[in-house]
Every structure is written in structure tokens, then in C-alpha cells.
Design a protein around this motif. Structure first.
Motif, short mmCIF file in Angstrom:
data_model
loop_
_atom_site.label_atom_id
_atom_site.label_comp_id
_atom_site.label_asym_id
_atom_site.label_seq_id
_atom_site.Cartn_x
_atom_site.Cartn_y
_atom_site.Cartn_z
N VAL A 36 0.88 -1.16 0.00
CA VAL A 36 0.00 0.00 0.00
C VAL A 36 0.92 1.22 0.00
CG1 VAL A 36 -1.93 1.16 1.12
CG2 VAL A 36 -1.70 -1.32 1.32
N GLU A 38 0.51 4.33 -0.63
CA GLU A 38 0.00 5.53 0.04
C GLU A 38 0.36 5.54 1.53
OE1 GLU A 38 -4.37 6.67 1.60
OE2 GLU A 38 -4.24 6.42 -0.57
N GLN A 39 0.40 4.36 2.15
CA GLN A 39 0.70 4.27 3.58
C GLN A 39 2.14 3.82 3.84
OE1 GLN A 39 -2.40 2.11 5.68
NE2 GLN A 39 -3.87 2.78 4.16
N GLN A 40 2.94 3.67 2.78
CA GLN A 40 4.33 3.25 2.88
C GLN A 40 4.47 1.96 3.69
OE1 GLN A 40 7.20 6.38 3.78
NE2 GLN A 40 5.62 7.90 3.35
N SER A 63 7.07 6.16 7.15
CA SER A 63 5.88 5.32 7.25
C SER A 63 5.35 5.36 8.68
CB SER A 63 6.25 3.88 6.89
OG SER A 63 5.28 2.97 7.34
N ARG A 106 -10.34 5.38 2.92
CA ARG A 106 -9.19 5.35 2.03
C ARG A 106 -8.96 3.90 1.63
NH1 ARG A 106 -4.04 6.00 6.03
NH2 ARG A 106 -5.19 6.02 7.96
N THR A 107 -8.11 3.69 0.66
CA THR A 107 -7.88 2.34 0.14
C THR A 107 -6.78 1.66 0.93
OG1 THR A 107 -8.56 3.05 -2.05
CG2 THR A 107 -7.35 0.98 -1.91
#
Length: 134
Positions: A36, A38-40, A63, A106-107
Motif C-alpha cells: 500500500v 499511500e501508507q508506505q 511510514s 481510504r484504500t
């Protein structure tokens, strides 16, 4: 609102070092990995009954998982509960004044919609709500 415990998130410094314990020693069914960006974070999932264990490995120093490990060490990061309608669950919680990290979904891994409740609202436990992708 909640249908079941979907997974427990466990922060680990290395998936390659952590996976063998859950797969080989505990005999959990390994379901693969996902990243993911986006969330590192890179995640590995294991099935255990109706629920899962989600191992979380940071992919960069900024992260949230890297920061969690630096502050607390490896270990349980969050509890995730499955909901049928995440948007409605968030609306309900916000209308009740629950302190949220996310006000909109969010994904997450595997296309799941996710949102987090602030740990100060839930007795110090980071709580994730998730709606499975269909």
C-alpha cells in the motif's frame, strides 16, 4: 454496525523474517503480500478461522509503521473490525462525537476500504474499520 474482527495488525521490521513463524511454526494459511504505497507499508496476510493476521512492514522511514516500531518496538498495531457500509459507520461515529483519524474511507490492502478511529477514543487501541472490496 460491526460484523466481525477482520484482522489484527502486527508491526514487524521485516516480512521475510516474520512470515516463517506464522506460516511454518503456527501453521497459519499464508495468503500473500500486498503493498500500500499511500501508507508506505507492505503487508502479509494469514488466515486463522474467520479472521486474519496482518503483518505490516514499513517501506520508508516516514511510514506510520516505521514510526510505530521506533516508538514502541514490533508488536500489535491495531484491531480491525469489518463493517458492511464504511461510509455509514463513519457518519454514525462522527455524529456521536467519536474522535477519528479518518473522516472518509481510504484504500487499504487488496482494495479494501479502511478508516481509523483515534486510539484516544477507544481506550488506547488503534481501531480500524474495513469494508471488503466486492
Amino acid at each position: 454496525m460491526l460484523t466481525k474482527i477482520n484482522h489484527l495488525g502486527i508491526a514487524v521490521p521485516s516480512l521475510s523474517e516474520a512470515i516463517p513463524f506464522y506460516r511454518d511454526h503456527l501453521g497459519m494459511t499464508f495468503q500473500g503480500t500486498d503493498e500500500v504505497a499511500e501508507q508506505q507499508v507492505r503487508v502479509a496476510f494469514f488466515q486463522i478461522g474467520e479472521s486474519k493476521i496482518e503483518l505490516l512492514e514499513p517501506t520508508g522511514p516516514e511510514s506510520p509503521i516505521a514510526k510505530f516500531i521506533a516508538k514502541n518496538g514490533a508488536g500489535i498495531h491495531h484491531v480491525a473490525y469489518e463493517v458492511d457500509d464504511l461510509v455509514e459507520a463513519l457518519r454514525k461515529l462522527e455524529s456521536e462525537g467519536v474522535r477519528m483519524i479518518d473522516r472518509t474511507p481510504r484504500t487499504g490492502a487488496h482494495g479494501t476500504l479502511i478508516a481509523f478511529i483515534h486510539p484516544k477514543a477507544s481506550g488506547g487501541v488503534l481501531t480500524e474499520l474495513c469494508q471488503l472490496a466486492h
